[in-house]
Scaffold this active site. Structure first.
Site, mmCIF file in Angstrom:
data_model
loop_
_atom_site.group_PDB
_atom_site.id
_atom_site.type_symbol
_atom_site.label_atom_id
_atom_site.label_comp_id
_atom_site.label_asym_id
_atom_site.label_seq_id
_atom_site.Cartn_x
_atom_site.Cartn_y
_atom_site.Cartn_z
ATOM 1 N N ARG A 135 34.446 42.716 32.944
ATOM 2 C CA ARG A 135 34.376 43.198 31.577
ATOM 3 C C ARG A 135 34.636 44.521 31.389
ATOM 4 N NH1 ARG A 135 29.516 39.625 30.546
ATOM 5 N NH2 ARG A 135 30.644 37.762 29.753
ATOM 6 N N LYS A 157 47.988 51.617 27.044
ATOM 7 C CA LYS A 157 48.466 50.606 26.918
ATOM 8 C C LYS A 157 48.708 49.579 28.156
ATOM 9 C CE LYS A 157 50.817 50.885 22.543
ATOM 10 N NZ LYS A 157 52.462 50.697 22.041
ATOM 11 N N GLU A 199 63.151 57.709 28.325
ATOM 12 C CA GLU A 199 62.036 57.694 27.425
ATOM 13 C C GLU A 199 61.745 59.125 27.489
ATOM 14 O OE1 GLU A 199 60.506 55.082 26.546
ATOM 15 O OE2 GLU A 199 60.252 53.588 27.665
ATOM 16 N N LYS A 241 53.125 62.884 24.155
ATOM 17 C CA LYS A 241 52.629 61.472 23.948
ATOM 18 C C LYS A 241 51.121 61.688 23.979
ATOM 19 C CE LYS A 241 52.124 56.991 25.710
ATOM 20 N NZ LYS A 241 52.670 55.759 26.258
ATOM 21 N N GLU A 251 47.683 52.624 17.649
ATOM 22 C CA GLU A 251 49.039 52.309 16.818
ATOM 23 C C GLU A 251 48.821 51.858 15.611
ATOM 24 O OE1 GLU A 251 52.212 51.111 19.360
ATOM 25 O OE2 GLU A 251 52.691 49.634 17.947
ATOM 26 N N ARG A 255 51.754 56.325 16.252
ATOM 27 C CA ARG A 255 52.028 55.822 17.602
ATOM 28 C C ARG A 255 53.277 55.019 17.679
ATOM 29 N NH1 ARG A 255 48.023 54.617 22.774
ATOM 30 N NH2 ARG A 255 49.813 54.043 24.215
ATOM 31 N N ASN A 259 57.877 53.525 19.804
ATOM 32 C CA ASN A 259 58.707 52.443 19.930
ATOM 33 C C ASN A 259 60.105 52.523 19.637
ATOM 34 O OD1 ASN A 259 56.593 50.905 21.082
ATOM 35 N ND2 ASN A 259 55.636 50.707 19.093
ATOM 36 N N HIS A 262 62.930 50.287 20.912
ATOM 37 C CA HIS A 262 61.938 49.183 21.590
ATOM 38 C C HIS A 262 62.259 47.761 20.917
ATOM 39 C CE1 HIS A 262 60.618 52.153 23.693
ATOM 40 N NE2 HIS A 262 59.717 51.568 24.485
ATOM 41 N N HIS A 266 63.305 45.337 23.550
ATOM 42 C CA HIS A 266 62.592 44.303 24.021
ATOM 43 C C HIS A 266 63.331 42.748 23.904
ATOM 44 C CE1 HIS A 266 58.439 46.365 23.941
ATOM 45 N NE2 HIS A 266 59.218 46.867 24.737
ATOM 46 N N HIS A 280 63.759 48.209 32.056
ATOM 47 C CA HIS A 280 63.199 48.594 30.505
ATOM 48 C C HIS A 280 63.731 49.909 30.044
ATOM 49 C CE1 HIS A 280 60.211 48.889 27.465
ATOM 50 N NE2 HIS A 280 59.927 50.332 27.620
#
Ligand code: NAD
Ligand code: GLY
Length: 384
Positions: A135, A157, A199, A241, A251, A255, A259, A262, A266, A280
């Site tokens: 957990r 993330k 990036e 960042k 987000e 935030r 992206n 992206h 993606h 990526h």
């Protein structure tokens, strides 16, 4: 009147420390050549720490495993290591299962710290395992690619990919520290350096035109060198960042700007089945060029700005068209790419969300972009 001097983002002392301000979950990003040697820093956040569980990939273990082992020995820390295959395919349910089982076999307990030693793939997977094992375990990011040092190791993330799309199963789970040893980048293939560079440029394109203008002159030193430009660009990216994450950790708003490129990117990665065909960062570069072209076609930004982005990525050697090199071997059906976009995390009730721009450094979130506006942009870049 004389023109203002151009901004200079190079780091003169070759090292930097950036704080991610998240209250009692805040942490430092330590950047510099040899930063790994300071593994004793783990004791600052975990004074009673005896053992770390290193998660890495075969390539990083072969090239740099010994360096980390020596640093941990010097710090008096026992270690266990789990070595996974390299590549995006490792961010899968199957690998998450074998990683969790390997760590449980090693009798991981809540006094241990997981060390994610690798690129964004290892960082995302090991971070997710840390989020769910027992957990929630503490973990530290030790990023070894440019992409991971400027982006994926920061901000918490964590995720795996599924058949339905990228990063669709994951959690927000902040690391306790990020140790970015820039010397490790000396062994990174140029293709991966460039993928990470996309990036870096992203931060300029989102909200920092001065940084982008500096990169237009300094990019070769950032990608190719081990000097002040590279460390400076990494530190500046991490500051950008860290500020966004501190403002909007989960987000809910700003935030999402991270992206940029992206939604397109993606979809391209999903079309390749997350194979090695498209890194990526390469997908992000292509997607960013497409996002600026879409912005221009919607009358939001000038075609001159969109062309400036395309020329910069092309000059750096990043793909800017689906007709480039090996990418031309695929058909890239535009309608199927749009279907992939509908599975994107940012999509709401089937509508498409993009990060668009009013100019360099002026990105914003656009919901409800109609598919019929997107398809011509895809086709202009070589989609069928
Ligand atoms: P990667 O982790 O696959 O690394 C690229 C390649 O470089 C791999 O083959 C790896 O073995 C090799 N490598 C790593 N370090 C090396 C070194 N020092 N020398 C030589 N080779 C080395 O890919 P990546 O580009 O680092 O990361 C991409 C992933 O990051 C994607 O899955 C993407 O979704 C994710 N990502 C996550 C976030 C986030 O916020 N969590 C942000 C951006 C990207
Ligand atoms: N790389 C996107 C984010 O961290 O939000």
């Amino acid at each position: 009147m004389s023109a203002a001097p151009a901004a200079d983002f190079a780091s003169r002392d070759g090292a930097a420390r950036v704080r991610v301000e998240l209250g009692d979950r805040g942490y430092d990003i330590v950047i510099g050549a040899g930063a790994l040697g300071d593994a004793a820093a783990l004791r600052r956040s975990h004074p009673k720490l005896r053992r770390v569980l290193v998660v890495t990939d075969e390539t990083v273990q072969r090239l740099h495993g010994m360096r980390l082992a020596e640093a941990l020995d010097r710090a008096g820390l026992a270690r266990e290591t789990v070595v996974l295959p390299p590549g995006e395919a490792t961010k899968s349910f199957a690998m998450l299962e074998s990683l969790c089982e390997a760590l449980l076999e090693k009798r991981v307990d809540r006094g241990d710290v997981i060390v994610a030693f690798g690129g964004g793939v290892i960082g995302d997977l090991a971070g997710f395992a840390a989020a769910v094992l027992l957990r929630g375990l503490d973990y530290v990011q030790m990023p070894t690619t440019l992409l991971a040092q400027v982006d994926s190791s920061v901000g918490g993330k964590t995720a795996i990919d599924t058949r339905q799309g990228k990063n669709l199963v994951g959690a927000f789970h902040q690391p306790r520290a990020v140790i970015a040893d820039t010397a490790l980048l000396d062994t990174l293939p140029r293709r991966d350096l460039l993928a990470g560079y996309a990036e870096v440029a992203k931060y300029g394109l989102i909200a920092d035109e001065a940084f982008f203008a500096w990169l237009e002159g300094a990019w070769a030193a950032v990608v190719g060198g081990a000097g002040a430009e590279r460390t400076g660009a990494i530190a500046h990216s991490c500051r950008a960042k860290a500020a966004i994450v501190a403002e909007d950790e989960r987000e809910a708003g700003r935030r999402a700007l991270l992206n940029l490129g992206h939604t397109f990117g993606h979809a391209l990665e999903a079309e390749c089945g997350f194979g090695d065909e498209l890194r990526h960062g390469e997908a992000v570069a292509l997607g960013t060029v497409m996002a600026f072209d879409l912005s221009a076609s919607l009358g939001l930004c000038s075609p001159v700005a969109a062309d400036r982005v395309r020329r910069h990525f092309a000059a750096a050697g990043l793909p800017t068209s689906l007709r480039a090199n090996t990418l031309a071997a695929r058909a890239w059906p535009a309608e199927r790419l749009v279907e992939h976009m509908r599975s994107d995390k940012k999509a709401r009730a089937g509508t498409l969300t993009f990060i668009l721009a009013r100019g360099i450094g002026q990105a914003f979130v656009a919901h409800d972009v109609p598919a019929d506006k997107v398809i011509p942009t895809l086709r202009a870049h070589g989609a069928a």
